[in-house]
Design an enzyme around this catalytic site. Structure first.
Site, PDB file in Angstrom:
ATOM      1  N   GLY A 155      31.402  52.610 -24.913  1.00  0.00           N
ATOM      2  CA  GLY A 155      31.468  51.322 -24.207  1.00  0.00           C
ATOM      3  C   GLY A 155      31.990  50.145 -25.025  1.00  0.00           C
ATOM      4  O   GLY A 155      32.049  49.016 -24.525  1.00  0.00           O
ATOM      5  N   ARG A 185      20.947  58.377  -8.992  1.00  0.00           N
ATOM      6  CA  ARG A 185      19.632  58.999  -8.794  1.00  0.00           C
ATOM      7  C   ARG A 185      18.999  58.500  -7.496  1.00  0.00           C
ATOM      8  O   ARG A 185      18.534  59.291  -6.676  1.00  0.00           O
ATOM      9  CB  ARG A 185      18.746  58.664  -9.999  1.00  0.00           C
ATOM     10  CG  ARG A 185      17.342  59.180  -9.891  1.00  0.00           C
ATOM     11  CD  ARG A 185      16.519  58.775 -11.080  1.00  0.00           C
ATOM     12  NE  ARG A 185      16.440  57.302 -11.234  1.00  0.00           N
ATOM     13  CZ  ARG A 185      15.700  56.696 -12.147  1.00  0.00           C
ATOM     14  NH1 ARG A 185      15.002  57.407 -13.015  1.00  0.00           N
ATOM     15  NH2 ARG A 185      15.661  55.371 -12.221  1.00  0.00           N
ATOM     16  N   THR A 186      19.016  57.195  -7.274  1.00  0.00           N
ATOM     17  CA  THR A 186      18.452  56.637  -6.050  1.00  0.00           C
ATOM     18  C   THR A 186      19.571  56.513  -5.010  1.00  0.00           C
ATOM     19  O   THR A 186      20.447  55.648  -5.123  1.00  0.00           O
ATOM     20  CB  THR A 186      17.822  55.249  -6.329  1.00  0.00           C
ATOM     21  OG1 THR A 186      16.958  55.383  -7.457  1.00  0.00           O
ATOM     22  CG2 THR A 186      17.041  54.721  -5.146  1.00  0.00           C
ATOM     23  N   LYS A 226      22.492  39.225 -14.006  1.00  0.00           N
ATOM     24  CA  LYS A 226      23.876  38.997 -13.551  1.00  0.00           C
ATOM     25  C   LYS A 226      23.954  38.540 -12.089  1.00  0.00           C
ATOM     26  O   LYS A 226      24.925  37.919 -11.682  1.00  0.00           O
ATOM     27  CB  LYS A 226      24.720  40.263 -13.764  1.00  0.00           C
ATOM     28  CG  LYS A 226      25.023  40.505 -15.235  1.00  0.00           C
ATOM     29  CD  LYS A 226      25.955  41.656 -15.463  1.00  0.00           C
ATOM     30  CE  LYS A 226      26.172  41.848 -16.954  1.00  0.00           C
ATOM     31  NZ  LYS A 226      27.113  42.900 -17.299  1.00  0.00           N
ATOM     32  N   LEU A 278      25.784  42.701 -29.299  1.00  0.00           N
ATOM     33  CA  LEU A 278      26.794  42.516 -30.344  1.00  0.00           C
ATOM     34  C   LEU A 278      27.688  41.309 -30.042  1.00  0.00           C
ATOM     35  O   LEU A 278      28.587  40.999 -30.809  1.00  0.00           O
ATOM     36  CB  LEU A 278      27.674  43.775 -30.453  1.00  0.00           C
ATOM     37  CG  LEU A 278      26.989  45.054 -30.919  1.00  0.00           C
ATOM     38  CD1 LEU A 278      27.980  46.214 -30.945  1.00  0.00           C
ATOM     39  CD2 LEU A 278      26.382  44.886 -32.312  1.00  0.00           C
ATOM     40  N   TYR A 316      27.491  51.774 -25.773  1.00  0.00           N
ATOM     41  CA  TYR A 316      28.075  51.739 -27.122  1.00  0.00           C
ATOM     42  C   TYR A 316      27.004  51.857 -28.204  1.00  0.00           C
ATOM     43  O   TYR A 316      27.309  51.900 -29.380  1.00  0.00           O
ATOM     44  CB  TYR A 316      28.922  50.475 -27.334  1.00  0.00           C
ATOM     45  CG  TYR A 316      28.199  49.189 -27.036  1.00  0.00           C
ATOM     46  CD1 TYR A 316      27.335  48.612 -27.951  1.00  0.00           C
ATOM     47  CD2 TYR A 316      28.377  48.559 -25.806  1.00  0.00           C
ATOM     48  CE1 TYR A 316      26.669  47.442 -27.663  1.00  0.00           C
ATOM     49  CE2 TYR A 316      27.714  47.382 -25.505  1.00  0.00           C
ATOM     50  CZ  TYR A 316      26.861  46.827 -26.438  1.00  0.00           C
ATOM     51  OH  TYR A 316      26.192  45.664 -26.152  1.00  0.00           O
ATOM     52  N   ASP A 343      33.623  41.564 -16.825  1.00  0.00           N
ATOM     53  CA  ASP A 343      33.406  43.008 -17.037  1.00  0.00           C
ATOM     54  C   ASP A 343      34.523  43.827 -16.382  1.00  0.00           C
ATOM     55  O   ASP A 343      34.912  44.874 -16.887  1.00  0.00           O
ATOM     56  CB  ASP A 343      32.060  43.452 -16.424  1.00  0.00           C
ATOM     57  CG  ASP A 343      30.869  42.987 -17.245  1.00  0.00           C
ATOM     58  OD1 ASP A 343      31.017  42.792 -18.470  1.00  0.00           O
ATOM     59  OD2 ASP A 343      29.780  42.809 -16.657  1.00  0.00           O
ATOM     60  N   THR A 400      23.688  38.853 -19.288  1.00  0.00           N
ATOM     61  CA  THR A 400      23.554  40.302 -19.266  1.00  0.00           C
ATOM     62  C   THR A 400      22.284  40.687 -18.537  1.00  0.00           C
ATOM     63  O   THR A 400      21.606  39.845 -17.926  1.00  0.00           O
ATOM     64  CB  THR A 400      23.642  40.887 -20.699  1.00  0.00           C
ATOM     65  OG1 THR A 400      23.706  42.315 -20.603  1.00  0.00           O
ATOM     66  CG2 THR A 400      22.462  40.502 -21.570  1.00  0.00           C
ATOM     67  N   LYS A 403      20.812  53.223  -3.121  1.00  0.00           N
ATOM     68  CA  LYS A 403      21.630  52.238  -3.838  1.00  0.00           C
ATOM     69  C   LYS A 403      23.118  52.581  -3.732  1.00  0.00           C
ATOM     70  O   LYS A 403      23.968  51.700  -3.744  1.00  0.00           O
ATOM     71  CB  LYS A 403      21.216  52.179  -5.307  1.00  0.00           C
ATOM     72  CG  LYS A 403      19.941  51.425  -5.539  1.00  0.00           C
ATOM     73  CD  LYS A 403      19.920  50.924  -6.980  1.00  0.00           C
ATOM     74  CE  LYS A 403      18.519  50.794  -7.491  1.00  0.00           C
ATOM     75  NZ  LYS A 403      18.459  50.760  -8.955  1.00  0.00           N
TER      76      LYS A 403
HETATM   77  P1  NAP Z   1      20.902  48.731 -14.302  1.00  0.00           P
HETATM   78  O1  NAP Z   1      21.288  47.752 -13.276  1.00  0.00           O
HETATM   79  O2  NAP Z   1      19.545  48.698 -14.909  1.00  0.00           O
HETATM   80  O3  NAP Z   1      21.149  50.200 -13.687  1.00  0.00           O
HETATM   81  C1  NAP Z   1      20.714  51.338 -14.378  1.00  0.00           C
HETATM   82  C2  NAP Z   1      21.366  52.571 -13.792  1.00  0.00           C
HETATM   83  O4  NAP Z   1      20.919  53.708 -14.557  1.00  0.00           O
HETATM   84  C3  NAP Z   1      20.968  52.856 -12.337  1.00  0.00           C
HETATM   85  O5  NAP Z   1      22.046  53.487 -11.687  1.00  0.00           O
HETATM   86  C4  NAP Z   1      19.784  53.825 -12.511  1.00  0.00           C
HETATM   87  O6  NAP Z   1      19.582  54.676 -11.415  1.00  0.00           O
HETATM   88  C5  NAP Z   1      20.279  54.643 -13.676  1.00  0.00           C
HETATM   89  N1  NAP Z   1      19.160  55.303 -14.385  1.00  0.00           N
HETATM   90  C6  NAP Z   1      18.243  54.712 -15.198  1.00  0.00           C
HETATM   91  N2  NAP Z   1      17.362  55.644 -15.635  1.00  0.00           N
HETATM   92  C7  NAP Z   1      17.736  56.824 -15.070  1.00  0.00           C
HETATM   93  C8  NAP Z   1      17.216  58.157 -15.133  1.00  0.00           C
HETATM   94  N3  NAP Z   1      16.136  58.455 -15.867  1.00  0.00           N
HETATM   95  N4  NAP Z   1      17.852  59.116 -14.430  1.00  0.00           N
HETATM   96  C9  NAP Z   1      18.944  58.822 -13.686  1.00  0.00           C
HETATM   97  N5  NAP Z   1      19.481  57.602 -13.573  1.00  0.00           N
HETATM   98  C10 NAP Z   1      18.884  56.598 -14.263  1.00  0.00           C
HETATM   99  O7  NAP Z   1      21.925  48.673 -15.560  1.00  0.00           O
HETATM  100  P2  NAP Z   1      23.464  48.191 -15.591  1.00  0.00           P
HETATM  101  O8  NAP Z   1      23.542  46.770 -15.880  1.00  0.00           O
HETATM  102  O9  NAP Z   1      24.164  48.732 -14.396  1.00  0.00           O
HETATM  103  O10 NAP Z   1      23.945  48.972 -16.893  1.00  0.00           O
HETATM  104  C11 NAP Z   1      24.166  50.366 -16.853  1.00  0.00           C
HETATM  105  C12 NAP Z   1      24.768  50.830 -18.167  1.00  0.00           C
HETATM  106  O11 NAP Z   1      25.993  50.148 -18.393  1.00  0.00           O
HETATM  107  C13 NAP Z   1      23.873  50.543 -19.372  1.00  0.00           C
HETATM  108  O12 NAP Z   1      23.853  51.675 -20.184  1.00  0.00           O
HETATM  109  C14 NAP Z   1      24.584  49.408 -20.083  1.00  0.00           C
HETATM  110  O13 NAP Z   1      24.400  49.498 -21.482  1.00  0.00           O
HETATM  111  C15 NAP Z   1      26.039  49.673 -19.730  1.00  0.00           C
HETATM  112  N6  NAP Z   1      26.876  48.451 -19.768  1.00  0.00           N
HETATM  113  C16 NAP Z   1      27.849  48.381 -20.708  1.00  0.00           C
HETATM  114  C17 NAP Z   1      28.668  47.272 -20.778  1.00  0.00           C
HETATM  115  C18 NAP Z   1      29.733  47.204 -21.825  1.00  0.00           C
HETATM  116  O14 NAP Z   1      30.301  46.139 -22.031  1.00  0.00           O
HETATM  117  N7  NAP Z   1      30.037  48.306 -22.479  1.00  0.00           N
HETATM  118  C19 NAP Z   1      28.493  46.214 -19.865  1.00  0.00           C
HETATM  119  C20 NAP Z   1      27.481  46.314 -18.907  1.00  0.00           C
HETATM  120  C21 NAP Z   1      26.679  47.436 -18.873  1.00  0.00           C
HETATM  121  P3  NAP Z   1      18.547  54.251 -10.236  1.00  0.00           P
HETATM  122  O15 NAP Z   1      19.331  53.355  -9.324  1.00  0.00           O
HETATM  123  O16 NAP Z   1      18.157  55.532  -9.619  1.00  0.00           O
HETATM  124  O17 NAP Z   1      17.403  53.543 -10.911  1.00  0.00           O
END
Ligand code: NAP
Length: 276
Positions: A241, A155-156, A67, A17, A220, A104, A63, A159
Site C-alpha cells: 500500500g 465478509r459482511t 472519513k 507515516l 503497507y 485516495d 483517516t 455492506k
Molecule cells: P474499514 O472501514 O475499517 O473496513 C475494514 C474492512 O476489513 C471491511 O471490509 C471489513 O469487513 C474487513 N475485515 C476486517 N476484519 C475482517 C476479518 N476478520 N475477516 C474478514 N474481513 C475483515 O477500513 P478501511 O478504511 O476501508 O481500510 C481498509 C484497509 O485499507 C486497511 O488495511 C487500511 O490500512 C488500508 N488503507 C490503505 C491506504 C493507503 O494509503 N495505502 C489508505 C486507506 C486505507 P466487514 O465489513 O465484514 O467488517
C-alpha cells in the site's frame, strides 16, 4: 512568517507515516510548515475542523474512522469526495469555504494503474476484497482508469449491497466463494484490514491463479503481508500500500501548497526504513 500547521486526524494514528512524507517535502521545498498527528475522539472533530476556518491550522488529512464523519462539518465536498462520500483532505478555499476532497482515488490510480498500458487494462477483471471506508475510492479509481469489470467480496454481505447501489456495474461475490473465484480475475486488491501488523490474517488457500495476475495490498505495515508473500511464491506481481499512501499525500500537498512535490528515492528510502 508564522509557521503553517497541517496534520492528520484519526484514531488510532500513531502508526501514520504521513508526517514523514509531508515534513520531508516541507523541508525540500523550503516551506515554513509542520505536519502533526492529531489523535482525536469523534466529539473533537468539529472543534479541530473549526481551526482551519479560523486559520490556526491550514489543512488536515483524515483517516480511519473519520472519513465520513467529517462531512457534516464542511461547506462542501468536491470531485472524488463527492462521488465516494469519503474525505481525506480538508482545506479552506479562496472564498473561505471548508472544502473536503478525496485524494485516495488519485493515490490508487497514480500508484498502480497509471503504469498499466491501455492494452493491459483492456478487458481486465478486477476483484476488490473489502467494503469498508477505502473500498469506494478503489472502485472509483478502477472505473476512472477504464477498468469497469469490477467485482466485490466482503465478509459482511450487506455492506457489498450498499456499494452496489452506488456503483451499478459492481458484481457481488459471496465471502465463502472467495478462494474458488480468485482464478477468474486479472487484478486482485485487498482492501480489508486482514494482514495488518498485530491483526488477523487471511486464512485462504490460493487455487490456480492467472500467471499474469496483479495483486495489490492496500496495507503497507507490514511491507509484505502474508498474502503478498503467498502470491510472490507463485511468481505473481505484487504491490503493497505504500504507493497509494505516497501519491494520495502528493495530491494533498499540492492542494494545500500549490507545489507538486517529487516522489524521490530519498523519500522512498525514508519510508522503507521506517517500516522495517
Ligand atoms: P474499514 O472501514 O475499517 O473496513 C475494514 C474492512 O476489513 C471491511 O471490509 C471489513 O469487513 C474487513 N475485515 C476486517 N476484519 C475482517 C476479518 N476478520 N475477516 C474478514 N474481513 C475483515 O477500513 P478501511 O478504511 O476501508 O481500510 C481498509 C484497509 O485499507 C486497511 O488495511 C487500511 O490500512 C488500508 N488503507 C490503505 C491506504 C493507503 O494509503 N495505502 C489508505 C486507506 C486505507 P466487514 O465489513 O465484514 O467488517
Amino acid at each position: 512568517m508564522k509557521k503553517l500547521i497541517f496534520g492528520i486526524i484519526g484514531n488510532p494514528i500513531s502508526h501514520s507515516l504521513s508526517p514523514i512524507i509531508h515534513n520531508y517535502w516541507f523541508k525540500k521545498y523550503e516551506i515554513n510548515a509542520q505536519y502533526n498527528l492529531f489523535n482525536i475522539q469523534e466529539d473533537e472533530i468539529k472543534n479541530t475542523i473549526s481551526k482551519i476556518k479560523n486559520k490556526e491550522i491550514q489543512g488536515i488529512n483524515v483517516t480511519l474512522p473519520y472519513k465520513k464523519s467529517v462531512i457534516p462539518y464542511l461547506s462542501k465536498t468536491i470531485n472524488d469526495a463527492k462521488d465516494t462520500h469519503s474525505v481525506n483532505t480538508i482545506f479552506l478555499d479562496k472564498e473561505e469555504n471548508l472544502i473536503g476532497e478525496n485524494t485516495d482515488v488519485f493515490g490508487f490510480q497514480a500508484g498502480y494503474l497509471e503504469a498499466l498500458s491501455d492494452e493491459a487494462k483492456k478487458n481486465k477483471k478486477a476483484l476488490v476484497i473489502g467494503a469498508g471506508g477505502v473500498a469506494p475510492s478503489i472502485i472509483l479509481a478502477l472505473n476512472k482508469s477504464s477498468i469497469n469489470n469490477v467485482s466485490l467480496v466482503n465478509r459482511t454481505y450487506e455492506k457489498s449491497l450498499f456499494l452496489k447501489r452506488k456503483f451499478e456495474n459492481l458484481q457481488i461475490i459471496k465471502w465463502d466463494n472467495l478462494s474458488n473465484e480468485i482464478e477468474n480475475f486479472d487484478i486482485v486488491i485487498n482492501a480489508t484490514s486482514l494482514g495488518l501488523t498485530g491483526g488477523e490474517n487471511f486464512n485462504l488457500k490460493l487455487p490456480d491463479i492467472k500467471k499474469k495476475l496483479l495483486y495489490i495490498d492496500t496495507i503497507y505495515n507490514p511491507a509484505q503481508t502474508k498474502m503478498i508473500l503467498n502470491f510472490k511464491e507463485k511468481k505473481i506481481k505484487t504491490y503493497n500500500g505504500l504507493n497509494m499512501l505516497i501519491y494520495q499525500a502528493q495530491k494533498s500537498f499540492y492542494l494545500w501548497n500549490k507545489v507538486n512535490p517529487e516522489v524521490d528515492d530519498i523519500l522512498i528510502d525514508l519510508l522503507e526504513t521506517n517500516l522495517q
